[in-house]
Design an enzyme around this catalytic site. Structure first.
Site, mmCIF file in Angstrom:
data_model
loop_
_atom_site.group_PDB
_atom_site.id
_atom_site.type_symbol
_atom_site.label_atom_id
_atom_site.label_comp_id
_atom_site.label_asym_id
_atom_site.label_seq_id
_atom_site.Cartn_x
_atom_site.Cartn_y
_atom_site.Cartn_z
ATOM 1 C CG ASP A 117 34.891 36.011 44.007
ATOM 2 O OD1 ASP A 117 33.713 35.981 43.640
ATOM 3 O OD2 ASP A 117 35.633 35.012 44.038
ATOM 4 N NE ARG B 284 36.407 32.308 37.406
ATOM 5 C CZ ARG B 284 35.112 32.218 37.111
ATOM 6 N NH1 ARG B 284 34.671 31.305 36.298
ATOM 7 N NH2 ARG B 284 34.253 33.056 37.639
#
Length: 341
Positions: free
Chosen positions: A296, A129
């Site tokens: 995350d 990403r």
């Protein structure tokens, strides 16, 4: 047992606009995979282009908010976590509120009258990403909001704090208020290097917060950028993690621990002048959906055990478990209940 409001996060709440794109789209907008940047004028048309050209998903995101939601999911105790940041008074802001509250996080958003809720384009190619954030309202967070009694009460209640480095571009004064509170009250304060551009262009505010950090998270690219910016002539991630852990501290109550993830390579933990490596759960390429939110999620899993005072091995194990779940799904999303023991 994790108590009510034990973990507080502050950051940039963003709505992820996620799509699988192609190389020509990356080239057109000068986007590199595995990077995170702030949108410039040249990037602004891409949000609409993504929506019209590809199949997009809208997912509540923002680095810190992702980590807090994952910690909340792992803990399964409603209200164990709280979060603050700025959204706009709009449809996206309402969605975000609904999404986070449903996840069990106690959110205290500052709502900006003028700016729209921030968005982040997530461009996926081959499972990797790239993030392009248009902060908008997220950029309007003010320390006045933090100082309001009902919000400062969340700070008083928390024993652990986590703030992504991205928030350094928005409200360094809010970060320092929380950091100083943590140091004065023997609480645990943690941050993330977050992106190469933070280490490069927000070096001064990052250095000001660093002495207060009890845990520093990051990935190998960010660690190497941090080393380069500080003139450490090494690319060795273990060495860099060690040097970060030995950076002077504001309070002697806790030692600093550096936690660096390296994708499929082992997690590097530096503490007490020593480095330990922990292998991650390997995933066959065909099961990878996208890496958005992997870092995350790792932090969220890690924190979920840390707030329960579990040993570092368990924290890393939980981090790896959460990241493994998230990379098999689109964005930072997860099944109803964790299967972690």
């Amino acid at each position: 047992m994790a108590s009510d409001g034990i973990l507080l996060g502050m950051g940039n709440p963003l709505l992820d606009i996620s799509a699988v794109v192609d190389d020509s789209f990356l080239q057109k907008y000068d986007i590199k995979l595995n990077n995170a940047i702030l949108a410039e004028d040249k990037h602004l048309p891409m949000y609409n282009e993504m929506a019209s050209k590809y199949t997009v998903e809208f997912i509540a995101g923002g680095a810190t908010q992702n980590s807090i939601k994952v910690a909340q999911w792992m803990l399964q105790i409603p209200g164990a976590t709280s979060y603050m940041g700025c959204i706009g008074k709009d449809k996206f802001g309402e969605e975000m509120k609904k999404n986070s509250t449903k996840a069990g996080v106690n959110v205290h958003y500052y709502e900006d009258e003028a700016a729209p809720t921030g968005t982040c384009a997530v461009c996926v190619v081959g499972g990797e990403r790239s993030l392009i954030a248009n902060l908008s309202a997220a950029n309007c967070y003010k320390s006045e909001h933090l100082k309001r009694p009902e919000n400062w009460a969340l700070v008083e209640k928390a024993k652990y704090f986590y703030i992504a480095g991205f928030f350094l571009t928005v409200s360094p004064e809010s970060i320092m208020l929380v950091a100083e509170h943590a140091a004065a009250n023997n609480k645990i304060f943690s941050m993330n290097l977050s992106a190469p551009f933070i280490c490069e262009f927000f070096k001064d505010v990052q250095e000001k917060a660093l002495p207060y950090m009890d845990y520093v998270f990051g990935n190998e690219t960010e660690a190497r950028t941090f080393a380069k910016v500080h003139g450490w002539e090494t690319e060795n991630v273990e060495e860099i993690a060690l040097k970060i852990s030995q950076w002077p501290k504001a309070s002697g109550a806790h030692k600093r621990i550096t936690v660096i993830t390296q994708g499929a390579d082992p997690v590097v933990i530096a503490e007490d002048g020593k480095v330990k490596l922990f292998p991650v759960i390997l995933l066959p390429k065909e099961k990878l959906v996208d890496t958005n939110g992997a870092g995350d999620a790792f932090v969220g899993g890690f924190l979920s055990q840390l707030v329960q005072e579990k040993p570092i091995e368990d924290c890393v194990k939980a981090g790896c478990y959460a990241a493994n779940v998230i990379i098999q799904r689109s964005g930072c999303t997860y099944p109803e209940k964790p299967d972690f023991s």
